[in-house]
Structures are given as structure tokens and as C-alpha cells.
Design a protein around this motif. Sequence first.
Motif, mmCIF file in Angstrom:
data_model
loop_
_atom_site.group_PDB
_atom_site.id
_atom_site.type_symbol
_atom_site.label_atom_id
_atom_site.label_comp_id
_atom_site.label_asym_id
_atom_site.label_seq_id
_atom_site.Cartn_x
_atom_site.Cartn_y
_atom_site.Cartn_z
ATOM 1 N N GLY A 9 0.831 -1.198 0.000
ATOM 2 C CA GLY A 9 0.000 0.000 0.000
ATOM 3 C C GLY A 9 0.863 1.245 0.000
ATOM 4 N N PHE A 10 0.417 2.270 0.736
ATOM 5 C CA PHE A 10 1.090 3.571 0.726
ATOM 6 C C PHE A 10 2.521 3.481 1.267
ATOM 7 C CE2 PHE A 10 -3.250 4.822 0.199
ATOM 8 C CZ PHE A 10 -3.160 5.932 -0.627
ATOM 9 N N VAL A 11 2.780 2.544 2.162
ATOM 10 C CA VAL A 11 4.132 2.379 2.707
ATOM 11 C C VAL A 11 4.907 1.326 1.913
ATOM 12 C CG1 VAL A 11 5.428 1.499 4.694
ATOM 13 C CG2 VAL A 11 3.625 3.185 5.024
ATOM 14 N N ASP A 30 1.330 -8.970 -2.069
ATOM 15 C CA ASP A 30 0.080 -8.471 -1.482
ATOM 16 C C ASP A 30 -1.018 -9.509 -1.737
ATOM 17 O OD1 ASP A 30 -0.746 -5.256 -0.728
ATOM 18 O OD2 ASP A 30 -2.374 -6.711 -0.997
ATOM 19 N N LYS A 35 -4.417 -5.130 -6.953
ATOM 20 C CA LYS A 35 -3.254 -4.244 -6.802
ATOM 21 C C LYS A 35 -2.058 -4.820 -7.552
ATOM 22 C CE LYS A 35 -4.363 -1.958 -2.469
ATOM 23 N NZ LYS A 35 -4.012 -1.604 -1.111
ATOM 24 N N LEU A 88 1.929 -3.866 6.786
ATOM 25 C CA LEU A 88 0.508 -4.225 6.816
ATOM 26 C C LEU A 88 -0.327 -3.168 7.528
ATOM 27 C CD1 LEU A 88 1.784 -7.649 7.520
ATOM 28 C CD2 LEU A 88 0.047 -7.297 5.749
ATOM 29 N N THR A 90 -2.693 -1.412 10.162
ATOM 30 C CA THR A 90 -2.925 -1.591 11.601
ATOM 31 C C THR A 90 -3.993 -0.583 12.027
ATOM 32 O OG1 THR A 90 -1.011 -0.153 11.997
ATOM 33 C CG2 THR A 90 -0.656 -2.519 12.192
ATOM 34 N N SER A 129 5.168 -1.591 9.841
ATOM 35 C CA SER A 129 3.850 -1.112 10.270
ATOM 36 C C SER A 129 3.996 -0.415 11.615
ATOM 37 C CB SER A 129 2.890 -2.288 10.455
ATOM 38 O OG SER A 129 2.632 -2.924 9.241
ATOM 39 N N THR A 130 3.063 0.503 11.902
ATOM 40 C CA THR A 130 3.049 1.112 13.234
ATOM 41 C C THR A 130 2.242 0.193 14.139
ATOM 42 O OG1 THR A 130 3.123 3.273 12.200
ATOM 43 C CG2 THR A 130 2.450 3.199 14.524
ATOM 44 N N GLU A 158 8.283 3.246 10.003
ATOM 45 C CA GLU A 158 8.294 4.091 8.804
ATOM 46 C C GLU A 158 7.875 5.507 9.194
ATOM 47 O OE1 GLU A 158 9.171 3.462 5.435
ATOM 48 O OE2 GLU A 158 9.074 5.614 5.761
ATOM 49 N N GLN A 162 3.041 11.071 3.405
ATOM 50 C CA GLN A 162 2.396 10.879 2.113
ATOM 51 C C GLN A 162 2.483 12.154 1.289
ATOM 52 O OE1 GLN A 162 -0.801 7.884 3.874
ATOM 53 N NE2 GLN A 162 -1.440 8.747 1.935
ATOM 54 N N CYS A 273 -2.644 8.029 9.849
ATOM 55 C CA CYS A 273 -1.735 7.781 10.979
ATOM 56 C C CYS A 273 -2.039 8.547 12.258
ATOM 57 C CB CYS A 273 -0.304 8.071 10.549
ATOM 58 S SG CYS A 273 0.282 6.885 9.337
ATOM 59 N N LYS A 276 -5.173 7.513 14.416
ATOM 60 C CA LYS A 276 -5.120 6.132 14.906
ATOM 61 C C LYS A 276 -3.947 5.936 15.870
ATOM 62 C CE LYS A 276 -2.582 3.349 11.593
ATOM 63 N NZ LYS A 276 -1.422 2.908 12.330
ATOM 64 N N ARG A 341 -8.239 8.751 3.787
ATOM 65 C CA ARG A 341 -8.406 8.122 5.097
ATOM 66 C C ARG A 341 -8.389 9.181 6.207
ATOM 67 N NH1 ARG A 341 -4.052 3.348 4.763
ATOM 68 N NH2 ARG A 341 -2.891 5.039 3.771
HETATM 69 N N1 LIG Z 1 0.398 5.743 5.127
HETATM 70 C C1 LIG Z 1 1.368 6.374 5.745
HETATM 71 O O1 LIG Z 1 1.670 7.526 5.480
HETATM 72 C C2 LIG Z 1 2.163 5.672 6.819
HETATM 73 C C3 LIG Z 1 3.339 6.272 7.303
HETATM 74 C C4 LIG Z 1 4.067 5.605 8.275
HETATM 75 C C5 LIG Z 1 3.628 4.390 8.778
HETATM 76 N N2 LIG Z 1 2.460 3.850 8.300
HETATM 77 C C6 LIG Z 1 2.065 2.543 8.841
HETATM 78 O O2 LIG Z 1 2.381 1.551 7.872
HETATM 79 C C7 LIG Z 1 1.396 0.504 7.896
HETATM 80 C C8 LIG Z 1 0.814 0.315 6.505
HETATM 81 O O3 LIG Z 1 0.129 1.495 6.144
HETATM 82 P P1 LIG Z 1 -0.336 1.763 4.657
HETATM 83 O O4 LIG Z 1 -0.811 3.172 4.627
HETATM 84 O O5 LIG Z 1 0.711 1.338 3.691
HETATM 85 O O6 LIG Z 1 -1.577 0.741 4.543
HETATM 86 P P2 LIG Z 1 -2.315 0.289 3.208
HETATM 87 O O7 LIG Z 1 -3.670 -0.139 3.628
HETATM 88 O O8 LIG Z 1 -2.164 1.344 2.163
HETATM 89 O O9 LIG Z 1 -1.486 -0.983 2.704
HETATM 90 C C9 LIG Z 1 -1.485 -2.203 3.342
HETATM 91 C C10 LIG Z 1 -1.466 -3.330 2.321
HETATM 92 O O10 LIG Z 1 -1.398 -4.584 2.996
HETATM 93 C C11 LIG Z 1 -2.142 -5.525 2.245
HETATM 94 N N3 LIG Z 1 -2.469 -6.686 3.079
HETATM 95 C C12 LIG Z 1 -3.410 -6.812 4.039
HETATM 96 N N4 LIG Z 1 -3.357 -8.039 4.597
HETATM 97 C C13 LIG Z 1 -2.345 -8.701 3.971
HETATM 98 C C14 LIG Z 1 -1.788 -9.988 4.123
HETATM 99 N N5 LIG Z 1 -2.250 -10.842 5.025
HETATM 100 N N6 LIG Z 1 -0.765 -10.339 3.312
HETATM 101 C C15 LIG Z 1 -0.286 -9.462 2.395
HETATM 102 N N7 LIG Z 1 -0.758 -8.235 2.220
HETATM 103 C C16 LIG Z 1 -1.781 -7.846 3.004
HETATM 104 C C17 LIG Z 1 -3.353 -4.740 1.778
HETATM 105 O O11 LIG Z 1 -3.962 -5.371 0.667
HETATM 106 C C18 LIG Z 1 -2.709 -3.396 1.434
HETATM 107 O O12 LIG Z 1 -2.313 -3.328 0.078
HETATM 108 C C19 LIG Z 1 0.386 0.904 8.957
HETATM 109 O O13 LIG Z 1 0.736 0.301 10.174
HETATM 110 C C20 LIG Z 1 0.569 2.399 9.067
HETATM 111 O O14 LIG Z 1 0.221 2.890 10.335
HETATM 112 C C21 LIG Z 1 1.742 4.452 7.328
#
Ligand SMILES: NC(=O)c1ccc[n+]([C@@H]2O[C@H](COP(=O)([O-])OP(=O)(O)OC[C@H]3O[C@@H](n4cnc5c(N)ncnc54)[C@H](O)[C@@H]3O)[C@@H](O)[C@H]2O)c1
Length: 480
Positions: A9-11, A30, A35, A88, A90, A129-130, A158, A162, A273, A276, A341
Amino acid sequence: MKIIVVGTGFVGLPHAAVLAEAGHEVYAYDIDQNKIDAYRSGDRERIEEIVNEPGLVEAIEETKDRYLFFTSDLAPIIEGTDIVFMCLPTPPKRDGSTDLSYYTNAAHRLGELLAKRQDERRVVLVNKSTVPIGTARVLQKILEEHGVKNFGVASNPEFLAQGGAIEGSRRPDRVVVGADTEEDFDRLRRVYSQFVNHVRIRYLETTPETAESIKYVANTLLLTYISFWNGIGARLGEIYPNLRMEDLKIGVTSDSRISTWGSYVSNGAGGSCFGKDIQSLIYQLNRAGRSTDLLQAVYNINEYQKTYLIDRAVYEAGFNFNNKKVALLGLAFKKRTNDMRDSSALKAVEALLARGVSEIRAYDPLAMNEAQRTWFNPEKNHLFSRITYHESPREAIEGSDAVYISTDWEEFRGLATTIEKAAPPPYLIIDGRRMLPDYRQLVAKGYAYLAVGDVYLKPEAPAEKTGANGQERVPAAAEA
Ligand SMILES: NC(=O)c1ccc[n+]([C@@H]2O[C@H](COP(=O)([O-])OP(=O)(O)OC[C@H]3O[C@@H](n4cnc5c(N)ncnc54)[C@H](O)[C@@H]3O)[C@@H](O)[C@H]2O)c1
């Protein structure tokens, strides 16, 4: 290094692309086949529908099928892996605690497969993940339960923001690695060799619990800065007509001990983030019987900001939203992303619908599809059928009774002219980001103007507020 990134995803996606740029053999995995298909296609539009980040498509193009591979099948790639990054979701549960189910599901699947691998080589599972403090131990237990041999767990939170994910991954402020053994630290040093001993980038090695805590403390401190300015700066500006918000900001932050980041007033910080993470930290501290008054106040102020301008429009401007049409400009939680989000716009929509608007005329440069696809789905709430989608600010404003500016997109700085062309006065402008440098001209021409951090300006108000020394307003800076 052979690296698997779990969750794209985004990370995970930017992280995988930047690791591949550094010449590692990276498998981005994934469970979401759509995706993976989109990433494999290399098609810009399809990729940006999912994650829209400057430089991301180019980074994928550069590395795909040479260093970067996409898959939804974990089993064939597990053999010979040096590192697994866990990226993943959270999300928060209702009580503020962290839903670790995505994370533990992935951990169990990895455990099953890693237990069966043929090679004896050490594999390190690294958490990006956080996650609640102590989760590295949870991961360790899951792998032990599955009988995985020769593995380590590490925490590498991380910090990317974004809208700048690729640049943030290429040049982070710091890299924090929490691990238990020298062998695992060494493994991570090899992954991040470009950052170790870098003159500008802090490379910090610590315990997993400290690394996990750093992420929570950093994010809640950032939100504290934002809520501080909203809870104090904005309130003062709304009381005293002669208070100049931009001067207040400059005067206060000229002290080298005080952060300039976060020193703006806005309709609250959104994104996946801040909200949550602070809820999760509150939950973790509460559970240990510790006081959380400060964090709760920070959270409450941020939530309050997301809708209070709509209340002010009623009580200060005397605007009755019932049966009115409101243009909503900006749906993403901040500029340069399509991510909605926890966006302030979501709360604004709820508040506007609750006040009986007949139509919300929505526009965002990047998030229109995202809005239609998920959040504003009429099947979830029939009132969402009152939301219409428009291709430009002008189209959204035409025929509306008021405009609400929710996101700090740069293009909104030119809105004064658009408003004049598309909506003759009387017309109410609600500015959640202080985006209109020309607001005084609008007020002089009969528009009503209500901005965060300012007193309400009636149309043709005789006592106009002036910017300091003729300065223009500075829009709210981007959030993390
Ligand atoms: N988005 C941000 O800016 C940011 C910054 C720092 C930290 N984080 C942390 O990073 C983590 C991920 O955030 P995100 O924004 O990338 O989330 P996201 O929802 O964009 O991406 C998560 C991905 O994980 C996949 N997924 C779910 N279950 C799975 C499994 N069992 N096996 C494989 N893939 C699976 C989903 O399909 C999705 O593509 C979170 O804990 C978030 O708090 C996010």
C-alpha cells in the motif's frame, strides 16, 4: 539481498521500489490481486488509482522485472529470503486499540512457509507497520509457534509523509532499527548501507520496544504541535479582530527552540496515521493505568477542528444550511495525495448532511475516484446520494450557496476569481485552510468570509483585517 515486502500500500509500495533502486532483489507481495495486477501492468493510471505519489511510477518503471517483482503468491518466493518487511495495515478498533489481525494473519502465513523452507540461512522479519509497543515479541512468538528456525525480528518504523513517500524513502531524516542481536543489526545495515554513516541521516540502533515507541511519540508530538496552534492560535485569532495570525506565527517560531512545523491553523489533521496512532497510544497507556489527559486533549482538539467551522457558520454568520447547496473543495486529507483516510472532508460531509444540506458539490484534483468508490457510496448511507462530483472548482461552485475549502491544494489559492465568476454575492466562503490571499477584496464585494483562526467577516465589513505589512496569507502547510 533477497527481500520480501509484505503489503504493497502507501508504505510498502514506495519502500519496495526504493529498495529495488538500491539494487536489492525485491518481491512485493500483497493478497490483493487487483493491486498486484495494476503494479505489474506498469500502467500509470492504474497504479496512481491505488497509490498516487510523485516519482513512484518512474521508480517502478526503472526497476520492474529487473530488481522489483510483484506477486500475490508467497510460497514460490520464500526460499532464500534474507529479509521480510511487514507493511501491513494496523487500523484502530472502536475502543482505540490497534487491530492487529492483518498483521498476525500475514505473520502466520509467513510462519507456515518459513518453517518449511529448505535453506538454513537466517531470515530477519522487520516490522515497518506502526504497531503497539511489544509487537515484535508477538511476531517472534508466532514464528516460534510455527517452528521457524534461525530467524530474527526487528522493528524499523516508517516515518515517510504521504505526498513525499518516494523522496522520504530515498532521503529519510532518520532510520531507526530496533533489534536484539548484532547479526540482525548487521543485516539491516547491509539493506540500508546508503544511510549508515550518512552525514545528514541519523542511523539509530536500539531495542525493538524503543523503536516502536519512537514512532508513537513522534506522531503524537506532531499532532500535539498542530493541536496546540489550533487550540490556542486559532482561538485567539477568532476572538481578537486585530490579531494577525501570520505575525503571531512568525513571532513565536522565531525562537530557535520552537518548531515552525505545525505552526499553522487548519480544519484539523487527517490521514491514516495521526488519529489512529494517538488513539492507540492512549489505549496502551490507559491499559497500564497511566494518565492520558494531554493526549486526549490533543486528540479532541483535532477532531473538533474538523467540523467547528460549520457550527460557526450557523452561530456567527447566521447561515442556515437546511436545503442549501454547498461546494466542498478538497477531499483528500492533504494536498498531493488521493488518500482520503480520516480526511477532514469526511467529517465535514457528515456535519453538512446532518444540518440538512440538499447537495454537496464535491471537487478534488486527485481524490474524485477514491471518493466515489469507497467513502461516498450511497449504499452505505442513502444521504451520500446528495453528493455530486465535479470536474473543476468552478463547476462545483456554480449554483451553490456556500463553499467550504477543506484541503490545502495550491490551486485553491486562486479561488477568489473563480468564486466571483461562478457565484455572485450573497455567498458564504468557509475557509478551513486560510487559502484565499484575496479575501479582503471578496468581503468588500459583498461576500461573507469565515476562516479558521479569524473573526467572521461580514460582507462589506467596514473594519477589515489586514495581513501584516500587506503580506498575503500563507496556506496551511502540509501535514505528515
Ligand atoms: N500511510 C502512511 O503515510 C504511513 C506512514 C508511516 C507508517 N504507516 C504505517 O504503515 C502501515 C501500513 O500502512 P499503509 O498506509 O501502507 O496501509 P495500506 O492499507 O495502504 O497498505 C497495506 C497493504 O497490505 C495488504 N495486506 C493486508 N493483509 C495482507 C496480508 N495478510 N498479506 C499481504 N498483504 C496484506 C493490503 O492489501 C494493502 O495493500 C500501517 O501500520 C501504518 O500505520 C503508514
